[in-house]
Design an enzyme around this catalytic site. Structure first.
Site, short mmCIF file in Angstrom:
data_model
loop_
_atom_site.label_atom_id
_atom_site.label_comp_id
_atom_site.label_asym_id
_atom_site.label_seq_id
_atom_site.Cartn_x
_atom_site.Cartn_y
_atom_site.Cartn_z
N ARG A 71 0.87 -1.11 -0.10
CA ARG A 71 0.13 -0.09 0.07
C ARG A 71 0.83 1.17 0.02
O ARG A 71 0.71 2.29 -0.54
CB ARG A 71 -0.77 0.19 1.16
N TYR A 72 2.01 1.06 0.55
CA TYR A 72 2.91 2.28 0.55
C TYR A 72 4.53 2.05 0.13
O TYR A 72 4.85 0.66 0.34
CB TYR A 72 3.22 2.74 2.11
N ARG A 127 6.89 -0.32 2.42
CA ARG A 127 6.81 -1.22 3.48
C ARG A 127 5.54 -2.19 2.71
O ARG A 127 4.58 -1.51 2.05
CB ARG A 127 6.36 -0.97 4.54
N CYS A 140 -5.97 -17.14 14.07
CA CYS A 140 -5.53 -16.25 15.34
C CYS A 140 -5.83 -17.32 16.61
O CYS A 140 -6.69 -18.14 16.45
CB CYS A 140 -6.57 -15.11 15.52
N CYS A 190 -11.54 -11.73 17.07
CA CYS A 190 -12.17 -10.71 17.78
C CYS A 190 -13.46 -10.15 16.91
O CYS A 190 -13.57 -10.41 15.82
CB CYS A 190 -11.00 -9.37 17.50
N CYS A 246 -13.01 -7.69 13.97
CA CYS A 246 -11.83 -7.80 13.26
C CYS A 246 -12.31 -7.22 11.83
O CYS A 246 -13.19 -7.50 11.32
CB CYS A 246 -11.45 -9.46 13.19
N ARG A 302 -10.48 -7.90 9.19
CA ARG A 302 -10.45 -9.07 8.15
C ARG A 302 -11.12 -10.21 8.67
O ARG A 302 -10.88 -11.46 8.41
CB ARG A 302 -8.93 -9.56 8.31
N ASP A 305 -12.96 0.01 11.77
CA ASP A 305 -13.33 -0.06 10.33
C ASP A 305 -14.54 -0.45 9.85
O ASP A 305 -15.33 -1.34 10.96
CB ASP A 305 -12.10 -1.29 9.73
N ASP A 341 -8.29 4.25 9.08
CA ASP A 341 -7.94 3.35 7.74
C ASP A 341 -8.94 3.94 6.52
O ASP A 341 -10.24 3.68 6.91
CB ASP A 341 -7.73 1.95 7.62
N LYS A 343 -3.74 5.04 5.98
CA LYS A 343 -4.21 5.40 7.23
C LYS A 343 -3.85 7.03 7.41
O LYS A 343 -2.81 7.58 6.75
CB LYS A 343 -3.07 4.96 8.49
S1 SF4 Z 1 -8.20 -8.47 14.91
FE1 SF4 Z 1 -8.64 -10.29 13.25
S2 SF4 Z 1 -6.55 -10.66 12.84
FE2 SF4 Z 1 -6.19 -9.64 14.85
S3 SF4 Z 1 -6.27 -11.16 16.39
FE3 SF4 Z 1 -8.36 -10.30 16.12
S4 SF4 Z 1 -9.49 -11.92 14.70
FE4 SF4 Z 1 -7.16 -12.04 14.35
#
Ligand code: SF4
Length: 369
Positions: free
Chosen positions: A94-95, A98, A107, A111, A114, A116, A277, A314, A321
């Protein structure tokens, strides 16, 4: 605080109910959520949940709810445009200087907010194939402008120490890669994975490793979590934090203050406070940007500069960002010297500003003669 102790990670809605972490009356809804998004609660995280508190800030982060079934306008499966900026499988560029290197899709915990969430979770492709790994490495090798590689996912510390050591060595062998940053929740979600062997694996010769810890509430920094972070820092690995501003979890000044102080006490420099997000089914956990700015203003007045993260958004779609914290420097309309400067540079030199201090008081800069 959870009603029953257990040894393994809970992944099934019925297990959450059996351990008192969710109500039986919510089971049908939670099963619908779990059919779409991954669920995992480690024993350590479950132990932090007060099952008698319906608004427990740890439960809000990890226990699925029916609210996740409702998507709002503007929410998107790829809210920050990873796919748009992915030149080869596993890489997001994206940049200029990096890249993200997405090694795994699993994971220790999942979460509920999340960004993603449509991409992570157990499944057939939990890690990059050998061919995809080689392709990603070749891409990094061919782009000499890449100074920093950010290992993310999923959570890279779900890999074995031996695999991590190989990956770190592969990256550190590329001359232009100087920094390898690891984004992880493992030190708080499953601190026992941060073994001496894992710490040694991260110390590749030829590149500097940084670890960015994701935690959102001071309670996550248990004694075990702090010890895991200390193993990293004692080994010479610098740490920064990243947190997500979450409604009902950390969206008050005292809670944010406790979190930032806890990071600094653990020798972790607060780095990012992310605005939530636009991931599907997460509206109930997002604050407004105005709330976030107000909280950052409050934090500025309460804690040391060491404890100040950047509040960032973001930009949806992948434009990157941007800092979105409050502005403490405002132009003042009147220009010293009458405002008739012959060129723009002189006008800028004469410009005067209103500067806002940590108490909200306004001062002129330069001061009135
Ligand atoms: S935010 Fe998403 S990628 Fe990060 S630990 Fe939680 S579930 Fe996993």
């Amino acid at each position: 605080m959870s009603s029953k102790a257990f040894a393994t990670t809970l992944r099934e809605p019925a297990e959450l109910v059996a351990h008192g972490l969710a109500r039986a009356s919510d089971l049908a809804d939670i099963e619908k959520v779990a059919a779409r998004y991954a669920v995992a609660v480690t024993p350590g995280v479950a132990a932090l949940i007060d099952v008698n508190d319906p608004n427990d800030p740890i439960a809000r982060q990890f226990i699925p709810t029916a609210a996740e079934l409702a998507s709002q306008p503007g929410e998107h499966a790829d809210p920050i445009g990873d796919h748009t900026h992915s030149p080869v499988v596993g890489i997001v560029h994206r940049y200029p200087d990096r890249v993200l290197f997405k090694l795994v899709h699993v994971c220790a915990v999942y979460c509920r907010f999340c960004f993603r969430r449509e991409m992570v979770g157990p499944g057939s492709d939990t890690a990059l194939s050998d061919a995809a790994y080689a392709g990603a490495l070749a891409y990094i090798r061919e782009h000499s402008e890449i100074w920093e590689v950010i290992l993310t996912g999923g959570d890279p510390l779900m890999l074995s120490p031996r695999r991590m050591a190989d990956i770190m060595a592969d990256l550190a062998a590329i001359d232009h890669v100087k920094i390898i940053r690891i984004h992880t929740r493992v030190p708080v979600a499953d601190p026992r994975r941060v073994t001496e062997e894992m710490v040694a694996a991260l110390k590749a010769r030829g590149a500097t490793c940084w670890v960015a810890l994701h935690a959102n509430h001071a309670r996550e920094l248990t004694g075990e979590a702090r010890a895991a972070c200390a193993r990293l820092v004692d080994a010479g690995i610098p740490m920064v934090s990243q947190s997500v501003l979450l409604r009902g979890v950390n969206d008050d000044a005292a809670t944010l203050e406790d979190l930032m102080r806890a990071f600094v006490e653990c020798r972790i420099k607060p780095y990012y406070l992310h605005h939530g997000d636009l991931a599907p089914g997460t509206a109930h956990l997002r604050t407004t940007l105005a709330d976030g700015q107000e909280l950052m203003r409050a934090l500025r007045g309460r804690v040391s500069g060491l404890c100040q993260p950047d509040y960032v958004l973001d930009i949806p779609g992948g434009a990157g960002k941007s800092p979105v914290g409050p502005n403490y420097l405002l132009p003042q309309n009147s220009v010293a010297g009458g405002g008739n400067a012959p060129d723009g540079r002189e006008a800028r030199q004469d410009a005067r500003y209103r500067v806002i201090d940590y108490c909200g008081e306004v001062h002129m800069y330069p001061p009135q003669p």
